[in-house]
Design a protein around this motif. Structure first.
Motif, PDB file in Angstrom:
ATOM      1  N   GLY A   1      -4.280  -5.836  -4.423  1.00 46.66           N
ATOM      2  CA  GLY A   1      -5.333  -4.741  -3.829  1.00 46.66           C
ATOM      3  C   GLY A   1      -4.996  -3.864  -3.245  1.00 46.66           C
ATOM      4  O   GLY A   1      -5.196  -2.562  -3.682  1.00 46.66           O
ATOM      5  N   ALA A   2      -3.810  -4.188  -2.264  1.00 48.53           N
ATOM      6  CA  ALA A   2      -3.254  -3.150  -1.521  1.00 48.53           C
ATOM      7  C   ALA A   2      -2.426  -2.096  -2.140  1.00 48.53           C
ATOM      8  O   ALA A   2      -2.464  -0.835  -2.161  1.00 48.53           O
ATOM      9  CB  ALA A   2      -2.429  -3.699  -0.653  1.00 48.53           C
ATOM     10  N   PHE A   3      -1.793  -2.528  -3.137  1.00 46.82           N
ATOM     11  CA  PHE A   3      -0.882  -1.649  -4.255  1.00 46.82           C
ATOM     12  C   PHE A   3      -1.942  -0.775  -4.860  1.00 46.82           C
ATOM     13  O   PHE A   3      -1.430   0.431  -4.998  1.00 46.82           O
ATOM     14  CB  PHE A   3      -0.265  -2.615  -5.193  1.00 46.82           C
ATOM     15  N   ILE A   4      -2.906  -1.319  -5.698  1.00 44.80           N
ATOM     16  CA  ILE A   4      -3.880  -0.616  -6.264  1.00 44.80           C
ATOM     17  C   ILE A   4      -4.487   0.494  -5.368  1.00 44.80           C
ATOM     18  O   ILE A   4      -4.598   1.465  -5.813  1.00 44.80           O
ATOM     19  CB  ILE A   4      -4.974  -1.542  -7.123  1.00 44.80           C
TER      20      ILE A   4
ATOM     21  N   PHE B   1       0.986  -1.316   0.051  1.00 42.61           N
ATOM     22  CA  PHE B   1       0.230  -0.043  -0.125  1.00 42.61           C
ATOM     23  C   PHE B   1       0.849   1.177   0.194  1.00 42.61           C
ATOM     24  O   PHE B   1       0.603   2.142  -0.782  1.00 42.61           O
ATOM     25  CB  PHE B   1      -0.954   0.049   1.037  1.00 42.61           C
ATOM     26  N   LEU B   2       1.933   1.436   0.795  1.00 41.56           N
ATOM     27  CA  LEU B   2       2.917   2.224   0.939  1.00 41.56           C
ATOM     28  C   LEU B   2       3.616   2.528  -0.637  1.00 41.56           C
ATOM     29  O   LEU B   2       3.938   3.704  -0.742  1.00 41.56           O
ATOM     30  CB  LEU B   2       3.733   2.190   2.132  1.00 41.56           C
ATOM     31  N   LEU B   3       3.947   1.536  -0.967  1.00 39.89           N
ATOM     32  CA  LEU B   3       4.523   1.614  -2.122  1.00 39.89           C
ATOM     33  C   LEU B   3       3.825   2.265  -3.258  1.00 39.89           C
ATOM     34  O   LEU B   3       4.169   3.084  -4.080  1.00 39.89           O
ATOM     35  CB  LEU B   3       5.122   0.037  -2.759  1.00 39.89           C
ATOM     36  N   GLY B   4       2.531   1.730  -3.400  1.00 42.07           N
ATOM     37  CA  GLY B   4       1.529   2.461  -4.157  1.00 42.07           C
ATOM     38  C   GLY B   4       1.355   3.834  -4.141  1.00 42.07           C
ATOM     39  O   GLY B   4       1.334   4.610  -5.011  1.00 42.07           O
TER      40      GLY B   4
END
Length: 391
Positions: A243-246, A71-74
């Protein structure tokens, strides 16, 4: 307090008090903290002193750390920049993954594993660790420099390949993939991205703009959005990580994205300590004697061939020699996805205990050695030398 609550409290006490003690020793003796967490897991887990026998709950909780990491990467990736990075990284990621898979298969074959086990060993060798790759990259390099962009692009493409491998394993037969399920999953990715974009544009950003002075609410909204989309992605056949990345990418352009990133970092680190602890705790020391030579050969091959492969492939893309070596050594290990592949294959009865321990031992050895190589030779946030320490 219920016995379940007492058990959980005692596990947390042992993990975090133990981690604080062993991390202090690691810093005094100039060792990387990541090594300390894995060693603590091996010591306290069921194959060590047996103080924590049920590591399943800890493992499930540690998975949240990987979800927050993506998620933080995204959040740090602008969508336009992401597309250009993926275009650059695609050919390198595909060719390198094929080389590592063939290498894993050949070494498995040489040590007498079955054809199916060799396919899964090869599959597990294809990927590099997102956690180690990103955690040992200075924040300034990750956000603003070409090295960070290329590494993130390579790791993301490997993550997409890993999802495809997990789908193949979910079918229960390496030789047969359900075309309908496969097609639906491929179609689900752009559909999820579009749905997330529309939700963010018409609902989430309006909520953020209206209540941005309530920091607690923004923190809660960010966690809810990350976990909600991660769960939705896994329901439609993708992975929670995708999903977290998106979820992160869709709010990366929001002015509050950096505030969310800073707020969630301590939470991510909490769960990543659990991840590395559970990695050490699940390692079956009793079977290690059977596969120690095979795992040493496999780990040595990974540690030597991965950096050379990335050096050659990135060199052909006109990247500087020093940058190509830098990325090669940072990606010179196998991945937490490799461990997930082992878990899926064992669950479906596709590999035996020896092959499982082989891949786990190789993962731990490559995690440790590649971390040492980066910590002592390249700029990173936990370097022992002041010259190399970059936050």
């Amino acid at each position: 307090m219920s016995s379940m609550g007492e058990h959980l409290f005692q596990s947390f006490f042992l993990i975090f008090t133990g981690a604080a003690v062993i991390a202090s020793l690691a810093l005094y003796t100039r060792q990387p903290l990541l090594v300390a967490y894995i060693a603590l897991g091996a010591l306290l887990g069921p194959y060590g002193f047996g103080l924590i026998n049920d590591v399943n709950l800890v493992t499930e909780m540690s998975h949240i750390g990987i979800i927050f990491l993506l998620f933080l990467l995204g959040l740090d990736m602008q969508p336009k920049a992401l597309l250009s990075v993926l275009q650059k990284a695609t050919s390198v990621a595909l060719i390198s993954s094929a080389i590592f898979a063939v290498m894993g298969y050949i070494i498995g074959y040489a040590f007498g594993f079955s054809h199916q086990e060799n396919l899964i060993i090869g599959m597990a060798m294809m990927f590099s660790s997102t956690i180690i790759g990103i955690k040992l990259l200075p924040t300034t390099v990750l956000h603003h420099k070409h090295t960070g962009e290329l590494m993130v692009g390579l790791l993301l493409f490997q993550d997409f390949l890993a999802i495809l491998c997990l789908m193949i394993l979910l079918s229960g037969d390496l030789g047969k993939v359900d075309p309908q399920q496969f097609g639906m999953t491929i179609a689900a990715l752009p559909a999820l991205g579009l749905a997330a974009y529309l939700f963010v544009r018409f609902i989430l950003l309006k909520l953020i703009a209206k209540f941005d002075r309530f920091h607690e609410y923004i923190f809660l909204l960010a966690i809810g959005w990350c976990m909600g989309l991660a769960e939705f992605a896994s329901m439609i056949g993708l992975s929670a990580e995708i999903g977290a990345f998106i979820a992160g990418i869709t709010i990366a352009t929001s002015p509050i994205a950096q505030y969310i990133a800073i707020s969630l970092k301590p939470l991510r680190d909490f769960f990543l300590i659990l991840f590395f602890f559970s990695l050490g705790a699940r390692f079956n020391l009793g079977l290690l004697g059977d596969v120690i030579i095979a795992s040493l050969v496999l780990a040595a091959a990974i540690l030597i061939i991965k950096p050379i492969t990335f050096r050659v492939l990135l060199g052909r893309m006109s990247e500087k020699k020093s940058l190509a070596w830098d990325i090669g050594f940072r990606l010179g290990q196998i991945s937490e996805f490799s461990l997930l592949i082992v878990f899926m294959a064992v669950t479906n009865g596709m590999i035996g205990d020896r092959a499982s321990v082989l891949i786990q031992a190789t993962a731990i050895m490559t995690f440790l050695v590649s971390s040492y190589i980066v910590i002592f030779n390249y700029p990173n946030p936990i370097a022992i030398s002041d010259r190399l320490r970059r936050d």
